[in-house]
Write a protein that holds these residues in place. Structure first.
Motif, PDB file in Angstrom:
ATOM      1  N   ARG A  72       3.708  12.389  11.188  1.00 29.30           N
ATOM      2  CA  ARG A  72       3.047  11.434  10.397  1.00 29.30           C
ATOM      3  C   ARG A  72       2.848  10.136  11.274  1.00 29.30           C
ATOM      4  NH1 ARG A  72       3.726  10.481   4.591  1.00 29.30           N
ATOM      5  NH2 ARG A  72       1.788   9.771   4.746  1.00 29.30           N
ATOM      6  N   ARG A  73       3.299  10.076  12.361  1.00 33.03           N
ATOM      7  CA  ARG A  73       3.564   8.766  12.988  1.00 33.03           C
ATOM      8  C   ARG A  73       2.249   8.086  13.272  1.00 33.03           C
ATOM      9  NH1 ARG A  73       4.844  12.641  16.718  1.00 33.03           N
ATOM     10  NH2 ARG A  73       3.666  12.837  18.614  1.00 33.03           N
ATOM     11  N   TYR A  74       1.313   8.998  13.404  1.00 31.19           N
ATOM     12  CA  TYR A  74      -0.187   8.072  13.484  1.00 31.19           C
ATOM     13  C   TYR A  74      -0.787   7.686  12.168  1.00 31.19           C
ATOM     14  CZ  TYR A  74       0.753   9.477  18.424  1.00 31.19           C
ATOM     15  OH  TYR A  74       1.049   9.631  19.721  1.00 31.19           O
ATOM     16  N   ASP A  75      -0.113   7.915  11.142  1.00 33.46           N
ATOM     17  CA  ASP A  75      -0.522   7.433   9.868  1.00 33.46           C
ATOM     18  C   ASP A  75       0.089   5.844  10.052  1.00 33.46           C
ATOM     19  OD1 ASP A  75      -1.649   9.852   9.346  1.00 33.46           O
ATOM     20  OD2 ASP A  75       0.060  10.543   7.720  1.00 33.46           O
TER      21      ASP A  75
ATOM     22  N   ALA B 277       0.645  -1.280  -0.048  1.00 35.14           N
ATOM     23  CA  ALA B 277      -0.081   0.204   0.169  1.00 35.14           C
ATOM     24  C   ALA B 277       0.751   1.252  -0.071  1.00 35.14           C
ATOM     25  CB  ALA B 277      -0.866  -0.135   1.296  1.00 35.14           C
ATOM     26  N   PRO B 278       0.442   2.388  -0.816  1.00 33.23           N
ATOM     27  CA  PRO B 278       1.167   3.478  -0.650  1.00 33.23           C
ATOM     28  C   PRO B 278       1.619   4.079   0.394  1.00 33.23           C
ATOM     29  CG  PRO B 278      -0.621   3.619  -2.209  1.00 33.23           C
ATOM     30  CD  PRO B 278      -0.830   2.409  -1.401  1.00 33.23           C
ATOM     31  N   LEU B 279       0.684   3.903   1.464  1.00 31.52           N
ATOM     32  CA  LEU B 279       1.192   4.781   2.752  1.00 31.52           C
ATOM     33  C   LEU B 279       2.278   3.936   3.513  1.00 31.52           C
ATOM     34  CD1 LEU B 279       0.115   6.931   4.488  1.00 31.52           C
ATOM     35  CD2 LEU B 279      -1.128   5.360   5.836  1.00 31.52           C
ATOM     36  N   THR B 280       2.139   2.562   3.266  1.00 31.69           N
ATOM     37  CA  THR B 280       3.539   1.786   4.160  1.00 31.69           C
ATOM     38  C   THR B 280       4.552   1.961   3.143  1.00 31.69           C
ATOM     39  OG1 THR B 280       1.644  -0.139   4.738  1.00 31.69           O
ATOM     40  CG2 THR B 280       4.164  -0.370   4.557  1.00 31.69           C
ATOM     41  N   ARG B 281       4.440   2.116   1.923  1.00 30.33           N
ATOM     42  CA  ARG B 281       5.832   2.219   1.008  1.00 30.33           C
ATOM     43  C   ARG B 281       6.262   3.707   1.448  1.00 30.33           C
ATOM     44  NH1 ARG B 281       7.804  -1.776  -0.023  1.00 30.33           N
ATOM     45  NH2 ARG B 281       7.086  -1.685   1.753  1.00 30.33           N
TER      46      ARG B 281
ATOM     47  N   GLY C 280      14.288  18.626  10.927  1.00 30.41           N
ATOM     48  CA  GLY C 280      14.472  17.971   9.491  1.00 30.41           C
ATOM     49  C   GLY C 280      13.544  16.809   9.230  1.00 30.41           C
ATOM     50  N   LEU C 281      13.940  15.840   8.581  1.00 33.68           N
ATOM     51  CA  LEU C 281      13.208  14.845   7.943  1.00 33.68           C
ATOM     52  C   LEU C 281      12.606  14.050   9.065  1.00 33.68           C
ATOM     53  CD1 LEU C 281      15.531  13.410   5.109  1.00 33.68           C
ATOM     54  CD2 LEU C 281      13.472  14.820   4.817  1.00 33.68           C
ATOM     55  N   HIS C 282      13.401  13.550  10.060  1.00 35.88           N
ATOM     56  CA  HIS C 282      12.962  12.804  11.190  1.00 35.88           C
ATOM     57  C   HIS C 282      11.561  13.727  11.856  1.00 35.88           C
ATOM     58  CE1 HIS C 282      12.583  10.398  14.636  1.00 35.88           C
ATOM     59  NE2 HIS C 282      13.005   9.530  13.983  1.00 35.88           N
TER      60      HIS C 282
ATOM     61  N   HIS D 294       8.340   3.239   4.592  1.00 36.08           N
ATOM     62  CA  HIS D 294       9.570   2.619   4.247  1.00 36.08           C
ATOM     63  C   HIS D 294      10.498   3.199   3.359  1.00 36.08           C
ATOM     64  CE1 HIS D 294      11.897  -0.708   2.336  1.00 36.08           C
ATOM     65  NE2 HIS D 294      11.619  -1.405   3.633  1.00 36.08           N
ATOM     66  N   ASP D 295       9.980   3.852   2.411  1.00 36.49           N
ATOM     67  CA  ASP D 295      10.882   4.882   1.707  1.00 36.49           C
ATOM     68  C   ASP D 295      11.618   6.082   2.332  1.00 36.49           C
ATOM     69  OD1 ASP D 295      10.444   3.026  -0.220  1.00 36.49           O
ATOM     70  OD2 ASP D 295       8.942   4.356  -1.486  1.00 36.49           O
ATOM     71  N   SER D 296      10.759   6.502   3.312  1.00 36.01           N
ATOM     72  CA  SER D 296      11.457   7.650   4.066  1.00 36.01           C
ATOM     73  C   SER D 296      12.589   7.246   4.939  1.00 36.01           C
ATOM     74  CB  SER D 296      10.361   8.268   4.840  1.00 36.01           C
ATOM     75  OG  SER D 296       9.805   7.490   5.938  1.00 36.01           O
ATOM     76  N   GLY D 297      12.601   5.906   5.311  1.00 34.09           N
ATOM     77  CA  GLY D 297      13.495   5.518   6.304  1.00 34.09           C
ATOM     78  C   GLY D 297      15.012   5.751   5.906  1.00 34.09           C
TER      79      GLY D 297
END
Length: 185
Positions: free
Chosen positions: A113-116, A20-24, A105-107, A27-30
């Motif tokens: 967005r953590r609750y997403d 799913a896009p939200l999970t991707r 920053g990015l983190h 994962h991709d932001s990590g």
């Protein structure tokens, strides 16, 4: 000089393998976040799998960081297809550098967005403790300290940004960290 160990743990709403896009997006932001944090002043190291991350967290060789472990409250999967967690284990020179890296920053954008991505729980999501120079903390030690924090609250053995301790075990405050500030979490 002692170093600061940090263990973080969260239960994801969906397995990491979910397309799913939200999970991707999570994962991709990590990768970008780890790259940015690894260049932050005060960052020393983080647990990385020795075998190039081929398998689930539970199957990987983490080298000196020890066998991968999770808190007792994690009840989701343990295979590549079913693992639904995010965990990190890192070393820092002190509280201020860790705080600045995590809440900017990015983190910081990811935290917003953590609750997403993450389930809301009553359990703590991070724990700090001091280690002697040259000591590499293990996943099991991180889990043990996170569970101790949940059971007993902040103490020199296991603490949070909101209730930090100095290496000598005395309570400490740093501007922007602790109960008197908005930023201490």
């Amino acid at each position: 000089m002692p170093h600061l160990a940090l263990y973080t743990f969260g239960v994801l709403k969906s397995p990491l393998a979910d397309p799913a896009p939200l999970t991707r997006a999570f994962h991709d932001s990590g990768e970008a976040i780890y790259q940015r944090i690894s260049r932050h002043p005060g960052y020393l190291a983080h647990a990385e799998a020795a075998d190039g991350e081929a398998g689930s967290h539970f199957d990987l060789d983490w080298g000196a960081w020890g066998e991968f472990a999770v808190p007792a409250w994690y009840t989701k999967g343990r295979t590549v297809e079913t693992t639904a967690l995010a965990a990190s284990l890192s070393l820092w020179t002190g509280l201020r550098p860790a705080f600045d890296a995590i809440y900017t920053g990015l983190h910081r954008e990811a935290l917003n967005r953590r609750y997403d991505w993450f389930e809301r729980t009553e359990h703590p999501n991070h724990v700090f403790w001091w280690v002697s120079d040259g000591v590499i903390p293990t996943w099991q030690e991180g889990v043990s300290r996170l569970e101790n924090l949940r059971d007993h609250g902040s103490a020199p053995h296991a603490f949070t940004f909101r209730h930090p301790f100095a290496p000598d075990g005395t309570p400490t405050t740093i501007k922007g960290i602790g109960p008197a500030s908005d930023g201490g979490r």
